[in-house]
Design a protein around this motif. Structure first.
Motif, PDB file in Angstrom:
ATOM      1  N   ALA A   1       0.820   1.474  -9.392  1.00 40.14           N
ATOM      2  CA  ALA A   1      -0.101   1.565  -8.254  1.00 40.14           C
ATOM      3  C   ALA A   1      -1.136   0.453  -8.328  1.00 40.14           C
ATOM      4  O   ALA A   1      -1.441  -0.194  -7.329  1.00 40.14           O
TER       5      ALA A   1
ATOM      6  N   LEU B   1      -1.597  -2.139  -5.338  1.00 36.23           N
ATOM      7  CA  LEU B   1      -2.832  -2.163  -4.543  1.00 36.23           C
ATOM      8  C   LEU B   1      -3.525  -3.525  -4.687  1.00 36.23           C
ATOM      9  O   LEU B   1      -4.104  -4.043  -3.731  1.00 36.23           O
TER      10      LEU B   1
ATOM     11  N   GLU C   1       2.378  14.517  -2.573  1.00 36.71           N
ATOM     12  CA  GLU C   1       1.033  15.086  -2.474  1.00 36.71           C
ATOM     13  C   GLU C   1       1.012  16.609  -2.563  1.00 36.71           C
ATOM     14  O   GLU C   1      -0.046  17.186  -2.821  1.00 36.71           O
TER      15      GLU C   1
ATOM     16  N   ASN D   1       1.413   7.208   1.549  1.00 31.43           N
ATOM     17  CA  ASN D   1       2.411   7.824   0.686  1.00 31.43           C
ATOM     18  C   ASN D   1       3.270   8.833   1.443  1.00 31.43           C
ATOM     19  O   ASN D   1       2.818   9.430   2.420  1.00 31.43           O
TER      20      ASN D   1
ATOM     21  N   ASP E   1       0.635   3.737  -2.943  1.00 24.93           N
ATOM     22  CA  ASP E   1       0.096   5.084  -2.723  1.00 24.93           C
ATOM     23  C   ASP E   1       1.057   6.165  -3.224  1.00 24.93           C
ATOM     24  O   ASP E   1       0.626   7.189  -3.763  1.00 24.93           O
ATOM     25  N   ASP E   2       2.363   5.948  -3.055  1.00 27.95           N
ATOM     26  CA  ASP E   2       3.334   6.903  -3.617  1.00 27.95           C
ATOM     27  C   ASP E   2       3.059   7.088  -5.108  1.00 27.95           C
ATOM     28  O   ASP E   2       2.996   8.214  -5.619  1.00 27.95           O
TER      29      ASP E   2
ATOM     30  N   ALA F   1      -8.132   2.503  -3.831  1.00 21.93           N
ATOM     31  CA  ALA F   1      -7.768   3.815  -4.367  1.00 21.93           C
ATOM     32  C   ALA F   1      -8.845   4.860  -4.087  1.00 21.93           C
ATOM     33  O   ALA F   1      -8.535   6.006  -3.757  1.00 21.93           O
TER      34      ALA F   1
ATOM     35  N   ASP G   1      -7.761  10.020   3.685  1.00 25.64           N
ATOM     36  CA  ASP G   1      -6.350  10.421   3.635  1.00 25.64           C
ATOM     37  C   ASP G   1      -5.514   9.777   4.748  1.00 25.64           C
ATOM     38  O   ASP G   1      -4.363   9.429   4.547  1.00 25.64           O
TER      39      ASP G   1
ATOM     40  N   LEU H   1       0.830  -1.206   0.000  1.00 22.89           N
ATOM     41  CA  LEU H   1       0.000   0.000   0.000  1.00 22.89           C
ATOM     42  C   LEU H   1       0.864   1.257   0.000  1.00 22.89           C
ATOM     43  O   LEU H   1       0.590   2.215  -0.730  1.00 22.89           O
TER      44      LEU H   1
ATOM     45  N   ARG I   1     -10.678   4.914   0.417  1.00 19.56           N
ATOM     46  CA  ARG I   1      -9.936   5.135   1.658  1.00 19.56           C
ATOM     47  C   ARG I   1      -9.813   6.631   1.906  1.00 19.56           C
ATOM     48  O   ARG I   1      -9.731   7.425   0.968  1.00 19.56           O
TER      49      ARG I   1
ATOM     50  N   VAL J   1      -0.613   8.703  -5.935  1.00 15.31           N
ATOM     51  CA  VAL J   1      -0.773  10.138  -5.669  1.00 15.31           C
ATOM     52  C   VAL J   1       0.071  10.968  -6.640  1.00 15.31           C
ATOM     53  O   VAL J   1      -0.408  11.966  -7.192  1.00 15.31           O
TER      54      VAL J   1
ATOM     55  N   PHE K   1      -3.913   6.589   3.796  1.00 22.88           N
ATOM     56  CA  PHE K   1      -2.921   6.571   2.718  1.00 22.88           C
ATOM     57  C   PHE K   1      -1.522   6.601   3.332  1.00 22.88           C
ATOM     58  O   PHE K   1      -1.264   7.346   4.271  1.00 22.88           O
TER      59      PHE K   1
END
Lengths: 99, 306
Positions: free
Chosen positions: B92, B96, B138, B133, B56-57, B123, B128, B52, B126, B60, B131
């Motif tokens: 991603a 995921l 961001e 990342n 997430d990196d 994606a 913030d 994850l 969820r 985003v 997350f």
């Protein structure tokens, strides 16, 4: 940094891509880039993003010398009726590819 | 119904007869033939949270790059940034999907009968704080120099991570990293060339680049902090401790900076919130605004089929 002449638009390049199934590079379009190296990157990004190519050529459009549309008839019409120039009058063996 | 470990749906339609395309397509499924069982001795929850974080990196930053669509300095750069965004989105998606397969309990619950696949649920459903990342991906977009500086930093770091991750004990992570390496190598090359061009271009381009780098620099050390999940994943032989790639990343970056005549900025790292950072779910306000835009349509239609 020396004074550099800047033109409002990057020079135009013509792009040739060789597809996975192709033997030769085929003209696919044109793009703008600041120099040759950037043109290769741009060609990769613009013309091979759907997995089309395995090799790319770029050339500045101004370096291409083209035939003139006005001379189309004298240039190309004379070959129109010379069917005997095609190698269609003998059998090509199956083992000879790419003809 | 979509099985959580079904990686093939994006390729299913493309792997069949493609003779009607002039150049041919020959798409490949990066996970074809890969063993998807979770390796012995690996805590599925650790593997899921590790996937994850890396996913997430990519997700985003992909969205930030997508926001450049139609706004880049010219058509060719616009497409280049969109291509890079799509590469990251692909990474991603695989990560995921892997997270959901490893630990289905990390996937948000959706209404009964929802056709939304697990990776989309992760994606788009969820919040913030869930997350993982790093915060560098961001922060809102700046100018083109900012996009280039951020991409150079991110891709240099992620490429080093993926070089090591390609030897992961988890066959899926190893395959994702092997695929991602080629993409990230291009991203770094693209960003590096533009970094040089802007650094040595005009006074204005150099000023903008240095401003962008200075603005990103406080977020940079966070990428090398070892989160407990990363430490556990590394100890289990499936992940890479980001601290372990700090020296090689710095060496690569040092080469780029030296070539460009750019010094490392001096800026204190951006503090966490009560010792918590992006990997812990502690984010800047920018992420919730980004997610609000990215998720609004999916959340309005939890039974939607896309």
């Amino acid at each position: 940094m020396s004074e550099r002449e800047t033109s409002p638009e990057w020079p135009l390049y013509e792009v040739f891509v060789r597809g996975k199934r192709g033997l030769n590079h085929v003209h696919v379009g044109s793009l703008h880039a600041a120099d040759d190296a950037m043109a290769v990157l741009h060609a990769r990004d613009v013309y091979t993003r759907r997995n089309e190519g395995v090799s790319v050529w770029v050339v500045r459009s101004e370096h291409i010398t083209a035939s003139s549309p006005d001379e189309k008839d004298p240039m190309f019409a004379p070959s129109g009726d010379k069917v005997y120039r095609h190698p269609t009058f003998y059998d090509i063996p199956d083992s000879v590819p790419h003809i | 119904m979509h099985a959580p470990d079904d990686h093939e749906s994006a390729y299913a339609g493309l792997l069949v007869n493609d003779a009607h395309w002039a150049f041919g397509t020959d798409f490949e499924d990066p996970l074809a033939g890969v063993d998807t069982t979770i390796p012995d001795g690996v805590d599925p929850a650790v593997l899921a949270r590790y996937c994850l974080a890396l996913g997430d990196d990519a997700l985003v930053l992909s969205h930030r790059l997508t926001q450049w669509c139609g706004r880049a300095p010219d058509l060719e750069e616009d497409i280049a940034l969109a291509n890079i965004a799509l590469d990251l989105l692909g990474q991603a998606r695989l990560l995921l999907t892997r997270a959901a397969a490893a630990d289905p309990s990390c996937v948000p619950a959706l209404p009964e009968g929802s056709p939304v696949p697990a990776e989309d649920a992760l994606a788009y459903f969820r919040d913030d704080r869930d997350f993982g990342n790093v915060r560098m991906v961001e922060v809102p977009n700046g100018d083109f120099a900012e996009a280039i500086a951020r991409l150079l930093l991110f891709s240099t770091w992620r490429l080093a991570l993926f070089e090591h991750l390609a030897g992961s004990g988890d066959a899926v992570l190893a395959a994702v990293a092997a695929k991602g390496r080629k993409e990230l190598t291009y991203h770094r090359d693209f960003a590096g060339r533009w970094f040089l061009t802007l650094a040595q271009g005009t006074e204005e381009s150099r000023r903008r680049l240095l401003d962008a780098l200075a603005g990103l620099w406080p977020l940079w050390p966070e990428l090398f902090r070892t989160h407990p999940v990363e430490a556990a994943a590394a100890a289990a032989g499936v992940g890479v401790d980001p601290a372990s790639v700090a020296a090689e990343v710095d060496a690569v970056l040092g080469q780029v900076f030296a070539t460009c005549g750019v010094d490392r900025p001096e800026a204190a790292p951006l503090a966490g919130v009560a010792g918590r950072f992006g990997r812990d779910g502690a984010h800047t306000e920018a992420l919730s605004l980004l997610l609000a835009e990215m998720q609004v349509v999916a959340r309005a239609h939890p039974r939607g089929q896309w």
